[in-house]
Enzyme design. Structure first.
Site, PDB file in Angstrom:
ATOM      1  N   GLY A  45       7.030  -5.576 -43.439  1.00 23.04           N
ATOM      2  CA  GLY A  45       7.021  -6.422 -42.873  1.00 23.04           C
ATOM      3  C   GLY A  45       8.464  -7.394 -42.983  1.00 23.04           C
ATOM      4  O   GLY A  45       8.942  -7.512 -41.453  1.00 23.04           O
ATOM      5  N   ASP A 102       7.629 -12.878 -43.648  1.00 27.73           N
ATOM      6  CA  ASP A 102       8.265 -12.077 -42.260  1.00 27.73           C
ATOM      7  C   ASP A 102       7.122 -13.220 -42.213  1.00 27.73           C
ATOM      8  O   ASP A 102       7.602 -13.838 -41.220  1.00 27.73           O
ATOM      9  CB  ASP A 102       8.031 -10.685 -41.849  1.00 27.73           C
ATOM     10  CG  ASP A 102       6.472 -10.002 -41.691  1.00 27.73           C
ATOM     11  OD1 ASP A 102       5.897 -10.701 -43.167  1.00 27.73           O
ATOM     12  OD2 ASP A 102       6.406  -9.048 -41.624  1.00 27.73           O
ATOM     13  N   ASP A 105      -0.282 -15.598 -43.084  1.00 28.22           N
ATOM     14  CA  ASP A 105      -1.524 -15.753 -42.482  1.00 28.22           C
ATOM     15  C   ASP A 105      -2.441 -16.698 -43.122  1.00 28.22           C
ATOM     16  O   ASP A 105      -2.264 -18.340 -43.476  1.00 28.22           O
ATOM     17  CB  ASP A 105      -1.695 -14.340 -42.275  1.00 28.22           C
ATOM     18  CG  ASP A 105      -2.428 -14.159 -41.082  1.00 28.22           C
ATOM     19  OD1 ASP A 105      -2.640 -15.215 -40.519  1.00 28.22           O
ATOM     20  OD2 ASP A 105      -2.110 -12.930 -40.772  1.00 28.22           O
ATOM     21  N   LYS A 133       1.497 -19.219 -39.745  1.00 25.20           N
ATOM     22  CA  LYS A 133       0.509 -19.772 -39.335  1.00 25.20           C
ATOM     23  C   LYS A 133      -0.289 -20.325 -39.918  1.00 25.20           C
ATOM     24  O   LYS A 133      -1.495 -20.085 -40.316  1.00 25.20           O
ATOM     25  CB  LYS A 133      -0.262 -18.729 -38.678  1.00 25.20           C
ATOM     26  CG  LYS A 133       0.197 -17.882 -37.940  1.00 25.20           C
ATOM     27  CD  LYS A 133      -1.121 -15.840 -37.598  1.00 25.20           C
ATOM     28  CE  LYS A 133      -0.377 -15.151 -36.008  1.00 25.20           C
ATOM     29  NZ  LYS A 133      -1.006 -14.119 -36.272  1.00 25.20           N
ATOM     30  N   ASP A 161       4.090  -5.708 -37.031  1.00 27.74           N
ATOM     31  CA  ASP A 161       3.480  -4.108 -36.182  1.00 27.74           C
ATOM     32  C   ASP A 161       2.735  -4.502 -35.642  1.00 27.74           C
ATOM     33  O   ASP A 161       2.159  -5.696 -36.071  1.00 27.74           O
ATOM     34  CB  ASP A 161       3.738  -2.889 -37.267  1.00 27.74           C
ATOM     35  CG  ASP A 161       2.814  -3.256 -38.543  1.00 27.74           C
ATOM     36  OD1 ASP A 161       2.996  -4.257 -38.853  1.00 27.74           O
ATOM     37  OD2 ASP A 161       1.809  -2.537 -38.070  1.00 27.74           O
ATOM     38  N   ARG A 167       8.274  -2.600 -34.497  1.00 23.79           N
ATOM     39  CA  ARG A 167       8.784  -3.425 -36.256  1.00 23.79           C
ATOM     40  C   ARG A 167      10.570  -3.409 -35.409  1.00 23.79           C
ATOM     41  O   ARG A 167      11.043  -4.464 -35.990  1.00 23.79           O
ATOM     42  CB  ARG A 167       8.700  -3.110 -37.510  1.00 23.79           C
ATOM     43  CG  ARG A 167       7.269  -2.035 -38.137  1.00 23.79           C
ATOM     44  CD  ARG A 167       7.698  -2.415 -39.712  1.00 23.79           C
ATOM     45  NE  ARG A 167       6.043  -1.614 -39.954  1.00 23.79           N
ATOM     46  CZ  ARG A 167       5.209  -2.564 -40.457  1.00 23.79           C
ATOM     47  NH1 ARG A 167       5.702  -3.716 -40.646  1.00 23.79           N
ATOM     48  NH2 ARG A 167       4.079  -2.461 -40.891  1.00 23.79           N
TER      49      ARG A 167
HETATM   50  C1  PRP Z   1       2.029  -9.418 -43.845  1.00 27.59           C
HETATM   51  C2  PRP Z   1       2.650 -10.157 -44.107  1.00 27.59           C
HETATM   52  C3  PRP Z   1       2.145 -10.524 -45.620  1.00 27.59           C
HETATM   53  C4  PRP Z   1       1.195 -10.598 -45.332  1.00 27.59           C
HETATM   54  C5  PRP Z   1       0.136 -12.249 -44.829  1.00 27.59           C
HETATM   55  O1  PRP Z   1       1.798  -7.814 -44.781  1.00 27.59           O
HETATM   56  O2  PRP Z   1       4.239  -9.408 -43.894  1.00 27.59           O
HETATM   57  O3  PRP Z   1       2.734  -9.788 -45.910  1.00 27.59           O
HETATM   58  O4  PRP Z   1       0.255  -9.581 -44.036  1.00 27.59           O
HETATM   59  O5  PRP Z   1      -1.120 -12.030 -45.104  1.00 27.59           O
HETATM   60  P1  PRP Z   1      -1.491 -13.358 -45.979  1.00 27.59           P
HETATM   61  O6  PRP Z   1      -1.021 -14.673 -45.473  1.00 27.59           O
HETATM   62  O7  PRP Z   1      -2.826 -13.432 -45.078  1.00 27.59           O
HETATM   63  O8  PRP Z   1      -1.505 -12.731 -47.009  1.00 27.59           O
HETATM   64  P2  PRP Z   1       0.742  -5.995 -43.981  1.00 27.59           P
HETATM   65  O9  PRP Z   1      -0.331  -6.326 -44.779  1.00 27.59           O
HETATM   66  O10 PRP Z   1       0.474  -6.926 -42.680  1.00 27.59           O
HETATM   67  O11 PRP Z   1       1.823  -5.107 -44.234  1.00 27.59           O
HETATM   68  P3  PRP Z   1       3.361  -5.151 -43.977  1.00 27.59           P
HETATM   69  O12 PRP Z   1       4.404  -6.551 -43.725  1.00 27.59           O
HETATM   70  O13 PRP Z   1       3.954  -3.404 -44.164  1.00 27.59           O
HETATM   71  O14 PRP Z   1       2.509  -4.792 -41.854  1.00 27.59           O
END
Ligand code: PRP
Length: 182
Positions: A45, A102, A105, A133, A161, A167
Site C-alpha cells: 500500500g 499508507d 488502522d 483512522k 486496494d 491502487r
Molecule cells: C494495510 C496498511 C497497513 C496495515 C494497517 O496493509 O497498508 O500496512 O494494513 O493496519 P493496522 O494499523 O491495523 O495494522 P494490508 O495488510 O492491507 O496490505 P497491503 O498494503 O499489501 O494492501
C-alpha cells in the site's frame, strides 16, 4: 474505476501538499543526525506515498522494503507479526529508520515494527503515514508524521486496494458500498 468511487476524500493536490509538509519536517528533523537515514516502504500500500515523499526529501537516504501482516485481536501489542519480506540492510545499529505506511488502522503493524527495529538496536525508529483512522485503534499508537485523519470509511486509491484493485488511482476515494457488498 472512477464509477466505483462515491467521493474523493484526499485529492491529488491535497496529497501533494501533505507530502510537501511531511518532507519538510523530515528534512528539518534529520539534517544534523549524521547517521544513515533509511526509509522503509511497507508493501504494497505505501509505494505511492513513499515515492512521492522521498522525491521531496533533500537529505541522502536509503530505501528498503518490507511486506508484513499482523494478526490477533484485542489490545495486545505483543502479538504476532508475520514478516513475508524483510529489509535488505543487515547493519541496523546507528541507523535512523522511518517506516512509511499508507494507512494506520488498528495500529498493530507499526507498533510491532517499532518494537522489531528497536530490539535490533536501531538508533531511532519513526513512523510516517498518509492516512490515519484513529477511530479504529486497538492499541495505543500515534505516528510521528501523518497526513490526514479520516473517518472510518472504506477507502481506496493512491496505493490502497480492494481485492488488489484501485491502487493506481491518483487520489484517495471512498468506495461505493455496492462494490464490496455485492
Ligand atoms: C494495510 C496498511 C497497513 C496495515 C494497517 O496493509 O497498508 O500496512 O494494513 O493496519 P493496522 O494499523 O491495523 O495494522 P494490508 O495488510 O492491507 O496490505 P497491503 O498494503 O499489501 O494492501
Amino acid at each position: 474505476m472512477e464509477k466505483d468511487i462515491e467521493k474523493v476524500l484526499v485529492s491529488e493536490d491535497e496529497i501533494a501538499s501533505i507530502c510537501d509538509k511531511i518532507a519538510q519536517q523530515i528534512n528539518e528533523d534529520y539534517k544534523n543526525s549524521g547517521r544513515p537515514l533509511v526509509l522503509i516502504c511497507i508493501l504494497k500500500g505505501s509505494i505511492m506515498f513513499t515515492s512521492e515523499l522521498m522525491k521531496r526529501i533533500t537529505l541522502p537516504l536509503e530505501l528498503d522494503f518490507m511486506k508484513v501482516s499482523s494478526y490477533g485481536s484485542g489490545t495486545s501489542t505483543t502479538g504476532v507479526i508475520n514478516i513475508h519480506l524483510d529489509i535488505k540492510r543487515t547493519d541496523i545499529a546507528d541507523v535512523d529508520f522511518i517506516v512509511i505506511e499508507d494507512i494506520i488502522d488498528s495500529g498493530r503493524t507499526l507498533s510491532h515494527l517499532i518494537k522489531y527495529f528497536t530490539e535490533k538496536g536501531a538508533s531511532s525508529v519513526r513512523t510516517a503515514t498518509l492516512l490515519d483512522k484513529p477511530s479504529r485503534r486497538t492499541v495505543d499508537f500515534k505516528p510521528d508524521y501523518f497526513g490526514k485523519v479520516i473517518p472510518d470509511e472504506f477507502v481506496v486509491g493512491f496505493g490502497l486496494d480492494y481485492n488488489e484493485k484501485y491502487r493506481n488511482l491518483p487520489y484517495v476515494g471512498i468506495l461505493k458500498r455496492e462494490v464490496y457488498e455485492k
